[in-house]
Design an enzyme around this catalytic site. Sequence first.
Site, PDB file in Angstrom:
ATOM      1  CG  PHE A 152      -0.138  67.797 -31.436  1.00 44.01           C
ATOM      2  CD1 PHE A 152       0.303  68.591 -32.484  1.00 44.01           C
ATOM      3  CD2 PHE A 152      -0.877  66.656 -31.721  1.00 44.01           C
ATOM      4  CE1 PHE A 152       0.004  68.263 -33.805  1.00 44.01           C
ATOM      5  CE2 PHE A 152      -1.181  66.313 -33.032  1.00 44.01           C
ATOM      6  CZ  PHE A 152      -0.743  67.116 -34.078  1.00 44.01           C
ATOM      7  CB  CYS A 186      -2.267  83.740 -34.409  1.00 45.41           C
ATOM      8  SG  CYS A 186      -1.627  82.546 -33.223  1.00 45.41           S
ATOM      9  CG  ASP A 187      -6.101  78.809 -34.778  1.00 45.53           C
ATOM     10  OD1 ASP A 187      -4.880  78.672 -34.654  1.00 45.53           O
ATOM     11  OD2 ASP A 187      -6.804  78.010 -35.412  1.00 45.53           O
ATOM     12  CB  THR A 188      -1.663  79.648 -31.161  1.00 46.97           C
ATOM     13  OG1 THR A 188      -1.450  79.143 -32.466  1.00 46.97           O
ATOM     14  CG2 THR A 188      -0.908  78.794 -30.170  1.00 46.97           C
ATOM     15  CB  CYS A 241       0.056  85.536 -37.684  1.00 47.71           C
ATOM     16  SG  CYS A 241       1.785  85.057 -37.864  1.00 47.71           S
ATOM     17  CB  CYS A 290       4.487  83.177 -30.997  1.00 46.99           C
ATOM     18  SG  CYS A 290       5.016  83.083 -32.720  1.00 46.99           S
ATOM     19  CG  HIS A 308      -6.241  69.218 -36.898  1.00 49.05           C
ATOM     20  ND1 HIS A 308      -5.525  69.576 -38.021  1.00 49.05           N
ATOM     21  CD2 HIS A 308      -6.224  70.301 -36.096  1.00 49.05           C
ATOM     22  CE1 HIS A 308      -5.101  70.807 -37.895  1.00 49.05           C
ATOM     23  NE2 HIS A 308      -5.512  71.291 -36.736  1.00 49.05           N
ATOM     24  CD  GLU A 350       3.320  71.561 -37.186  1.00 46.09           C
ATOM     25  OE1 GLU A 350       2.588  72.562 -37.152  1.00 46.09           O
ATOM     26  OE2 GLU A 350       3.006  70.492 -37.728  1.00 46.09           O
TER      27      GLU A 350
HETATM   28  S1  SF4 Z   1       0.324  81.839 -36.399  1.00 48.28           S
HETATM   29 FE1  SF4 Z   1       0.470  82.343 -34.190  1.00 48.28          FE
HETATM   30  S2  SF4 Z   1       1.899  80.833 -33.367  1.00 48.28           S
HETATM   31 FE2  SF4 Z   1       2.150  80.796 -35.588  1.00 48.28          FE
HETATM   32  S3  SF4 Z   1       3.826  82.252 -36.021  1.00 48.28           S
HETATM   33 FE3  SF4 Z   1       1.910  83.441 -36.149  1.00 48.28          FE
HETATM   34  S4  SF4 Z   1       1.591  84.302 -34.086  1.00 48.28           S
HETATM   35 FE4  SF4 Z   1       3.119  82.645 -33.904  1.00 48.28          FE
END
Ligand code: SF4
Length: 205
Positions: A29, A42-44, A39, A35, A199, A99
């Site tokens: 990965f 979002c857990d990024t 969202c 981004c 995962h 992705e």
């Molecule tokens: S989930 Fe997070 S990374 Fe994915 S599109 Fe939404 S804000 Fe962007």
Amino acid sequence: METEPVLRITEIFHSIQGEGFHAGTPAIFIRGTGCNLACDFCDTDFSPREKLSPEAIAERIAGYPCRFVVLTGGEPTIQPAFKALVEILHARGYYVTMETNGGSEDTFGVDWVTVSPKLSQKGKWVLKRAQELKLIYESQDLAFYEDSSFEHYFLQPKEIRTAAWGKGERDRESTRAEWDKTVRAVMANPKWKLSIQLHKELGLR
Ligand code: SF4
């Protein structure tokens, strides 16, 4: 003087692709930073930990016993330097997947594209033809998303956490309810298949 392209990278790691068509496949990965959306689930991690040239990234991953790469984010299409990385990886024999939230039609020549349009895009979903469509299920009108041309359609349950913006622990009861809701939706709409975050169930990254 021409400067070398640089990518903002949050993390690079070797794990198992847990979602969608390639679930179960060992994968490297490469998570780009940033981004164009926000969202609420979002857990990024968006911290830019490194700035690396495509060549440096290719060198970094060369030691992994794996030739399957996932470009992800954030949103990888906001960094055009990924195109140079894809060219280098192809020259070295890698299979490169991406992705994306589908906000751009330019996916830099990767071999496989997984599009995950988000409710917050409000009509800014433009990439409607690729290998895989994967929706986080929020009781959307599925017919809207079926007006597209993908080889595979996946619904994935939303993970509910104890705090907003993907923070806190998983709320098990609420997440279980999302799983059940998504299973019902798939059974009622057989064009779609279920995707779970394997995962996470395995405790992997
Ligand atoms: S989930 Fe997070 S990374 Fe994915 S599109 Fe939404 S804000 Fe962007």
